[in-house]
Motif scaffolding. Structure first.
Motif, PDB file in Angstrom:
ATOM      1  N   ASP A  85     -33.799   3.893  33.905  1.00 44.82           N
ATOM      2  CA  ASP A  85     -34.603   2.771  33.400  1.00 44.82           C
ATOM      3  C   ASP A  85     -33.915   1.783  32.570  1.00 44.82           C
ATOM      4  O   ASP A  85     -33.758   1.613  31.338  1.00 44.82           O
ATOM      5  N   THR A 118     -34.218  -1.134  31.526  1.00 48.57           N
ATOM      6  CA  THR A 118     -34.985  -2.257  30.741  1.00 48.57           C
ATOM      7  C   THR A 118     -35.445  -1.636  29.175  1.00 48.57           C
ATOM      8  O   THR A 118     -36.545  -2.043  28.633  1.00 48.57           O
ATOM      9  N   ARG A 119     -35.108  -0.220  29.125  1.00 52.65           N
ATOM     10  CA  ARG A 119     -35.628   0.531  28.101  1.00 52.65           C
ATOM     11  C   ARG A 119     -34.409   1.371  27.583  1.00 52.65           C
ATOM     12  O   ARG A 119     -33.835   2.193  28.243  1.00 52.65           O
ATOM     13  N   TRP A 120     -33.732   0.933  26.248  1.00 56.54           N
ATOM     14  CA  TRP A 120     -32.662   1.606  25.830  1.00 56.54           C
ATOM     15  C   TRP A 120     -32.921   2.560  24.466  1.00 56.54           C
ATOM     16  O   TRP A 120     -33.810   2.199  23.582  1.00 56.54           O
ATOM     17  N   SER A 121     -32.565   3.775  24.718  1.00 59.08           N
ATOM     18  CA  SER A 121     -32.962   4.805  23.898  1.00 59.08           C
ATOM     19  C   SER A 121     -32.051   4.976  22.539  1.00 59.08           C
ATOM     20  O   SER A 121     -30.631   4.510  23.046  1.00 59.08           O
ATOM     21  N   GLU A 161     -36.881   4.422  17.528  1.00 57.39           N
ATOM     22  CA  GLU A 161     -37.754   4.228  18.703  1.00 57.39           C
ATOM     23  C   GLU A 161     -36.895   3.625  19.756  1.00 57.39           C
ATOM     24  O   GLU A 161     -36.224   2.494  19.669  1.00 57.39           O
ATOM     25  N   PRO A 162     -37.402   3.869  21.051  1.00 61.81           N
ATOM     26  CA  PRO A 162     -36.512   3.067  22.131  1.00 61.81           C
ATOM     27  C   PRO A 162     -36.856   1.556  22.256  1.00 61.81           C
ATOM     28  O   PRO A 162     -37.841   1.405  21.643  1.00 61.81           O
ATOM     29  N   VAL A 163     -36.215   0.860  22.847  1.00 63.61           N
ATOM     30  CA  VAL A 163     -36.399  -0.718  22.474  1.00 63.61           C
ATOM     31  C   VAL A 163     -36.266  -1.245  24.037  1.00 63.61           C
ATOM     32  O   VAL A 163     -35.567  -0.906  24.853  1.00 63.61           O
ATOM     33  N   GLY A 164     -37.529  -2.083  24.283  1.00 63.61           N
ATOM     34  CA  GLY A 164     -37.529  -2.681  25.573  1.00 63.61           C
ATOM     35  C   GLY A 164     -36.532  -4.038  25.363  1.00 63.61           C
ATOM     36  O   GLY A 164     -36.480  -4.546  24.681  1.00 63.61           O
TER      37      GLY A 164
END
Length: 299
Positions: A197, A199-202, A207-210
């Motif tokens: 994914d 476009t989504r960094w954990s 919280e994960p960041v878009g």
């Protein structure tokens, strides 16, 4: 022509759906694949395949022959594996699958040492980011990064890799150092579209960041090059970023929020006996990763 080779080719043609795919699996030409099946039909005196310009399908006799021959070949292979494993023989063709960048960066040096240590083994290493079906595609084992082991396979954990957020010092001096994951919204980001994914960094403890980025590459080494050139912040596994970090060419950011480590496994199909060639490589992989994770180990 060897009848066993003809039978193997016939089964492979129906398994893969074409002469071309069967030829690739058995490392021969499409023409040779067609000749082997034609010879088998001639020897048996019966048509096994209906051929058209668009597809091929087994005749009634061909379907019966295929189902029985597939079982016989599997039994023969199991017998050969059993005999080799009992004798401890590490020999024969060994087909391995591994991810592209991890394989070329991390595994090639090990494979060269393994090839030197086991001259009776013929290595066939395929680098692909596609998750191959070991049984259907004829692989003996695979190295997999960052995914839960398939429950239908035997798995051995080799180690793990860290996912690092980083950028060139010059970029950080010009744009500022992000202190929390949400600060990435105001930064230029370089995304690896090969990630599950992108476009989504954990992050750990946040919280994960878009994320979005002007630059996207389906290859981590391209992301490394872009980061080294000062185009922004990216995320890379440590086996790719390690050298640049050690030299100071790149600087880690948000290290206190680094996500959980990514596991690395070697997997192989189940069976009562593990072939000597497979056991030899599994042990070599485990020993090599053990040295790197425990540099003071006496292994």
């Amino acid at each position: 022509m060897d009848r066993l080779a003809c039978n193997r080719m016939f089964v492979s043609v129906l398994d893969t759906g074409s002469f071309a795919a069967a030829a690739r699996r058995l490392q021969t030409s499409t023409g040779q694949a067609s000749r082997l099946v034609a010879r088998l039909e001639a020897d048996l005196g019966v048509q096994l395949l209906n051929r058209t310009t668009r597809a091929l399908a087994p005749t009634e006799a061909g379907q019966v022959y295929y189902e029985r021959m597939k079982d016989l070949l599997a039994e023969m292979e199991a017998l050969e594996t059993s005999v080799r494993s009992q004798s401890g023989l590490a020999a024969g063709r060994l087909r391995v699958s591994a991810p592209v960048t991890f394989g070329t960066r991390r595994l090639v040096p090990l494979m060269m040492r393994f090839a030197a240590d086991y001259p009776a083994i013929r290595l066939d290493v395929q680098f692909s980011d596609r998750v191959v079906n070991l049984l259907e595609e004829g692989f003996d084992l695979a190295v997999r990064v960052g995914m839960a082991p398939d429950s239908s396979l035997i798995a051995r954990r080799l180690g793990e890799t860290r996912l690092i957020t980083l950028a060139a010092p010059a970029y950080l001096e010009a744009r500022g150092l992000p202190e929390r994951p949400e600060d990435l919204a105001g930064q230029d980001l370089i995304l690896d579209s090969n990630m599950r994914d992108p476009t989504r960094w954990s992050f750990r403890g946040a919280e994960p960041v878009g994320v979005t980025g002007r630059l996207r590459f389906s290859n981590a080494e391209a992301c490394l090059t872009a980061a080294l050139s000062g185009f922004g912040i990216t995320r890379l596994p440590d086996f790719i970023a390690g050298e640049a970090l050690a030299s100071g060419a790149l600087r880690e950011v948000l290290s206190e929020f680094e996500p959980e480590a990514i596991p690395i496994h070697v997997v192989w199909p189940p069976g009562r006996h593990l072939a000597g060639k497979v056991r030899a490589l599994v042990d070599a992989l485990a020993q090599d990763f053990g040295r790197r994770e425990n540099p003071t180990s006496s292994l």
